[in-house]
Design a protein around this motif. Structure first.
Motif, PDB file in Angstrom:
ATOM      1  N   TRP A  15       0.856  -1.188   0.000  1.00 30.22           N
ATOM      2  CA  TRP A  15       0.000   0.000   0.000  1.00 30.22           C
ATOM      3  C   TRP A  15       0.889   1.234   0.000  1.00 30.22           C
ATOM      4  O   TRP A  15       1.841   1.329   0.766  1.00 30.22           O
ATOM      5  N   CYS A  16       0.595   2.183  -0.849  1.00 33.75           N
ATOM      6  CA  CYS A  16       1.421   3.379  -1.013  1.00 33.75           C
ATOM      7  C   CYS A  16       1.072   4.439   0.023  1.00 33.75           C
ATOM      8  O   CYS A  16      -0.077   4.834   0.161  1.00 33.75           O
ATOM      9  N   ASP A  17       2.104   4.886   0.745  1.00 30.18           N
ATOM     10  CA  ASP A  17       1.968   6.072   1.594  1.00 30.18           C
ATOM     11  C   ASP A  17       2.275   7.314   0.765  1.00 30.18           C
ATOM     12  O   ASP A  17       1.757   8.384   1.011  1.00 30.18           O
ATOM     13  N   ARG A  18       3.143   7.123  -0.219  1.00 31.87           N
ATOM     14  CA  ARG A  18       3.529   8.223  -1.107  1.00 31.87           C
ATOM     15  C   ARG A  18       3.794   7.634  -2.483  1.00 31.87           C
ATOM     16  O   ARG A  18       4.446   6.595  -2.603  1.00 31.87           O
ATOM     17  N   PHE A  19       3.272   8.290  -3.508  1.00 33.98           N
ATOM     18  CA  PHE A  19       3.518   7.871  -4.891  1.00 33.98           C
ATOM     19  C   PHE A  19       3.663   9.146  -5.708  1.00 33.98           C
ATOM     20  O   PHE A  19       2.696   9.876  -5.918  1.00 33.98           O
ATOM     21  N   GLU A  20       4.885   9.422  -6.123  1.00 32.36           N
ATOM     22  CA  GLU A  20       5.174  10.666  -6.841  1.00 32.36           C
ATOM     23  C   GLU A  20       5.784  10.323  -8.198  1.00 32.36           C
ATOM     24  O   GLU A  20       6.882   9.759  -8.273  1.00 32.36           O
ATOM     25  N   ARG A  21       5.045  10.638  -9.268  1.00 30.39           N
ATOM     26  CA  ARG A  21       5.549  10.363 -10.618  1.00 30.39           C
ATOM     27  C   ARG A  21       6.765  11.226 -10.896  1.00 30.39           C
ATOM     28  O   ARG A  21       6.827  12.390 -10.499  1.00 30.39           O
ATOM     29  N   ARG A  22       7.736  10.644 -11.563  1.00 27.74           N
ATOM     30  CA  ARG A  22       8.942  11.356 -11.997  1.00 27.74           C
ATOM     31  C   ARG A  22       9.085  11.101 -13.495  1.00 27.74           C
ATOM     32  O   ARG A  22       9.678  10.111 -13.910  1.00 27.74           O
ATOM     33  N   GLY A  23       8.494  11.951 -14.280  1.00 24.97           N
ATOM     34  CA  GLY A  23       8.521  11.762 -15.727  1.00 24.97           C
ATOM     35  C   GLY A  23       7.540  10.665 -16.133  1.00 24.97           C
ATOM     36  O   GLY A  23       6.703  10.227 -15.341  1.00 24.97           O
ATOM     37  N   ALA A  24       7.676  10.227 -17.366  1.00 22.92           N
ATOM     38  CA  ALA A  24       6.738   9.247 -17.908  1.00 22.92           C
ATOM     39  C   ALA A  24       7.023   7.828 -17.434  1.00 22.92           C
ATOM     40  O   ALA A  24       6.129   6.990 -17.382  1.00 22.92           O
ATOM     41  N   THR A  25       8.294   7.553 -17.057  1.00 23.88           N
ATOM     42  CA  THR A  25       8.652   6.170 -16.761  1.00 23.88           C
ATOM     43  C   THR A  25       9.222   5.955 -15.369  1.00 23.88           C
ATOM     44  O   THR A  25       9.851   4.928 -15.116  1.00 23.88           O
ATOM     45  N   GLY A  26       9.013   6.895 -14.479  1.00 24.41           N
ATOM     46  CA  GLY A  26       9.581   6.725 -13.147  1.00 24.41           C
ATOM     47  C   GLY A  26       8.662   7.231 -12.054  1.00 24.41           C
ATOM     48  O   GLY A  26       7.702   7.961 -12.304  1.00 24.41           O
ATOM     49  N   ALA A  27       8.954   6.805 -10.837  1.00 20.85           N
ATOM     50  CA  ALA A  27       8.203   7.263  -9.668  1.00 20.85           C
ATOM     51  C   ALA A  27       9.047   7.047  -8.429  1.00 20.85           C
ATOM     52  O   ALA A  27       9.914   6.170  -8.385  1.00 20.85           O
ATOM     53  N   VAL A  28       8.777   7.876  -7.418  1.00 24.67           N
ATOM     54  CA  VAL A  28       9.342   7.675  -6.091  1.00 24.67           C
ATOM     55  C   VAL A  28       8.183   7.205  -5.238  1.00 24.67           C
ATOM     56  O   VAL A  28       7.109   7.810  -5.229  1.00 24.67           O
ATOM     57  N   VAL A  29       8.395   6.098  -4.534  1.00 23.96           N
ATOM     58  CA  VAL A  29       7.303   5.480  -3.796  1.00 23.96           C
ATOM     59  C   VAL A  29       7.753   5.156  -2.381  1.00 23.96           C
ATOM     60  O   VAL A  29       8.893   4.733  -2.163  1.00 23.96           O
ATOM     61  N   GLU A  30       6.838   5.357  -1.440  1.00 22.50           N
ATOM     62  CA  GLU A  30       7.026   4.884  -0.068  1.00 22.50           C
ATOM     63  C   GLU A  30       5.845   3.984   0.245  1.00 22.50           C
ATOM     64  O   GLU A  30       4.692   4.369   0.034  1.00 22.50           O
ATOM     65  N   PHE A  31       6.144   2.788   0.724  1.00 24.80           N
ATOM     66  CA  PHE A  31       5.107   1.811   1.026  1.00 24.80           C
ATOM     67  C   PHE A  31       4.875   1.730   2.530  1.00 24.80           C
ATOM     68  O   PHE A  31       5.827   1.746   3.314  1.00 24.80           O
ATOM     69  N   ALA A  32       3.622   1.596   2.918  1.00 27.15           N
ATOM     70  CA  ALA A  32       3.278   1.387   4.329  1.00 27.15           C
ATOM     71  C   ALA A  32       3.914   0.071   4.767  1.00 27.15           C
ATOM     72  O   ALA A  32       3.998  -0.883   3.992  1.00 27.15           O
ATOM     73  N   ASP A  33       4.368  -0.003   5.974  1.00 25.99           N
ATOM     74  CA  ASP A  33       4.996  -1.195   6.563  1.00 25.99           C
ATOM     75  C   ASP A  33       6.355  -1.536   5.962  1.00 25.99           C
ATOM     76  O   ASP A  33       6.930  -2.555   6.300  1.00 25.99           O
ATOM     77  N   TRP A  34       6.856  -0.737   5.052  1.00 23.05           N
ATOM     78  CA  TRP A  34       8.199  -0.905   4.506  1.00 23.05           C
ATOM     79  C   TRP A  34       8.918   0.420   4.725  1.00 23.05           C
ATOM     80  O   TRP A  34       9.523   0.983   3.824  1.00 23.05           O
ATOM     81  N   ASP A  35       8.851   0.931   5.956  1.00 28.17           N
ATOM     82  CA  ASP A  35       9.209   2.302   6.263  1.00 28.17           C
ATOM     83  C   ASP A  35      10.638   2.526   6.739  1.00 28.17           C
ATOM     84  O   ASP A  35      10.982   3.610   7.164  1.00 28.17           O
ATOM     85  N   THR A  36      11.471   1.510   6.652  1.00 29.40           N
ATOM     86  CA  THR A  36      12.883   1.706   6.999  1.00 29.40           C
ATOM     87  C   THR A  36      13.737   1.377   5.777  1.00 29.40           C
ATOM     88  O   THR A  36      13.304   0.646   4.884  1.00 29.40           O
ATOM     89  N   ALA A  37      14.947   1.927   5.764  1.00 29.85           N
ATOM     90  CA  ALA A  37      15.848   1.663   4.645  1.00 29.85           C
ATOM     91  C   ALA A  37      16.143   0.164   4.528  1.00 29.85           C
ATOM     92  O   ALA A  37      16.230  -0.381   3.426  1.00 29.85           O
ATOM     93  N   ARG A  38      16.280  -0.509   5.672  1.00 29.10           N
ATOM     94  CA  ARG A  38      16.560  -1.954   5.654  1.00 29.10           C
ATOM     95  C   ARG A  38      15.401  -2.715   5.014  1.00 29.10           C
ATOM     96  O   ARG A  38      15.606  -3.581   4.174  1.00 29.10           O
ATOM     97  N   ARG A  39      14.167  -2.375   5.397  1.00 25.35           N
ATOM     98  CA  ARG A  39      12.993  -3.062   4.830  1.00 25.35           C
ATOM     99  C   ARG A  39      12.851  -2.740   3.339  1.00 25.35           C
ATOM    100  O   ARG A  39      12.576  -3.609   2.529  1.00 25.35           O
ATOM    101  N   ALA A  40      13.019  -1.467   2.986  1.00 32.77           N
ATOM    102  CA  ALA A  40      12.876  -1.058   1.583  1.00 32.77           C
ATOM    103  C   ALA A  40      13.941  -1.710   0.705  1.00 32.77           C
ATOM    104  O   ALA A  40      13.685  -2.019  -0.459  1.00 32.77           O
ATOM    105  N   ALA A  41      15.131  -1.957   1.259  1.00 34.07           N
ATOM    106  CA  ALA A  41      16.207  -2.588   0.499  1.00 34.07           C
ATOM    107  C   ALA A  41      15.808  -3.992   0.026  1.00 34.07           C
ATOM    108  O   ALA A  41      16.310  -4.472  -0.994  1.00 34.07           O
ATOM    109  N   GLU A  42      14.881  -4.636   0.739  1.00 30.65           N
ATOM    110  CA  GLU A  42      14.400  -5.964   0.335  1.00 30.65           C
ATOM    111  C   GLU A  42      13.636  -5.910  -0.992  1.00 30.65           C
ATOM    112  O   GLU A  42      13.496  -6.927  -1.665  1.00 30.65           O
ATOM    113  N   LEU A  43      13.159  -4.724  -1.355  1.00 28.06           N
ATOM    114  CA  LEU A  43      12.370  -4.578  -2.580  1.00 28.06           C
ATOM    115  C   LEU A  43      13.223  -4.268  -3.810  1.00 28.06           C
ATOM    116  O   LEU A  43      12.781  -4.489  -4.938  1.00 28.06           O
ATOM    117  N   VAL A  44      14.447  -3.767  -3.596  1.00 28.56           N
ATOM    118  CA  VAL A  44      15.295  -3.370  -4.717  1.00 28.56           C
ATOM    119  C   VAL A  44      15.551  -4.578  -5.628  1.00 28.56           C
ATOM    120  O   VAL A  44      15.901  -5.669  -5.169  1.00 28.56           O
TER     121      VAL A  44
END
Length: 169
Positions: free
Chosen positions: A51-80
Motif C-alpha cells: 500500500w502506497c503512503d507516497r507515490f510521486e511520478r517522476r517523468g513518464a517512466t519513473g516514480a518515487v514510492v514509499e510503502f506502508a509497513d516498509w518504512d525503513t531503509a533496511r525493509r525497503a532494500a528488500e524490494l530493490v
C-alpha cells in the motif's frame, strides 16, 4: 490477474527511511490510484500487497514510492531489484463499434429484408446505404434507429420512422 507493471531500482531518501525509485513499464495502469489500489511484490511465491503512503511520478517512466509497513531503509532494500505487479481486470469485449463495421450485415427493417452495402460518413448526416430489392436506400446512421445487432450472426434489426422507406418508392 496480476501483471508486471514496474521494477524497484534503488533506495531513495535515506534520511526519511523507506523510499524507493521505481521504473514504470509501458503497461503501468494509467488510472492507478495509489490511495486505494495496491501494488504487489512476489516474495517466496506469494503475492504480497504493497500500500502506497507516497507515490510521486517522476517523468513518464519513473516514480518515487514509499510503502506502508516498509518504512525503513533496511525493509525497503528488500524490494530493490524486484518487479511490482498490479491487478488488471479480465479483458471485456469492447461494446463500442463503428457504423462502417455494419457493412455486409443482413438488415430487417419494417418487414423488409436487405443488406448494409455502404456507409457515408458525414458530420452533419451520416448514412447507411441499405439495399432492399436491388435498390439502395439511404438510412440515417443513428443509434435510435438500431433496434438490435447480432454481431455473431451479422444481422441488424432497425426500427425506422414511418414512411422512411416508402420515400424512395
Amino acid at each position: 490477474m496480476l501483471q508486471p507493471v514496474a521494477k524497484v531500482t534503488k533506495l531513495f531518501g535515506a534520511e526519511r527511511g523507506g523510499g524507493v525509485v521505481v521504473a514504470l513499464y509501458a503497461e503501468f495502469p494509467e488510472g492507478f490510484a495509489p490511495q486505494s489500489d495496491p501494488l504487489f511484490v512476489r516474495i517466496d511465491s506469494l503475492d504480497v500487497p504493497l500500500w502506497c503512503d507516497r507515490f510521486e511520478r517522476r517523468g513518464a517512466t519513473g516514480a518515487v514510492v514509499e510503502f506502508a509497513d516498509w518504512d525503513t531503509a533496511r525493509r525497503a532494500a528488500e524490494l530493490v531489484g524486484r518487479e511490482l505487479f498490479a491487478e488488471v481486470g479480465e479483458a471485456t469485449p469492447d461494446d463500442e463499434f463503428y457504423m462502417e463495421d455494419l457493412i455486409g450485415f443482413a438488415v430487417e427493417a419494417d418487414g423488409r429484408q436487405g443488406e448494409v452495402t455502404d456507409y457515408y460518413d458525414s458530420e452533419a448526416n451520416p448514412l447507411l446505404g441499405v439495399t432492399f430489392d436491388g435498390r439502395e436506400c439511404l438510412v440515417p446512421a443513428v443509434g435510435e434507429f438500431i433496434a438490435g445487432i447480432d454481431f455473431e450472426g451479422r444481422r441488424l434489426r432497425m426500427t425506422l420512422p414511418e414512411g422512411l422507406l416508402s420515400l424512395d418508392d
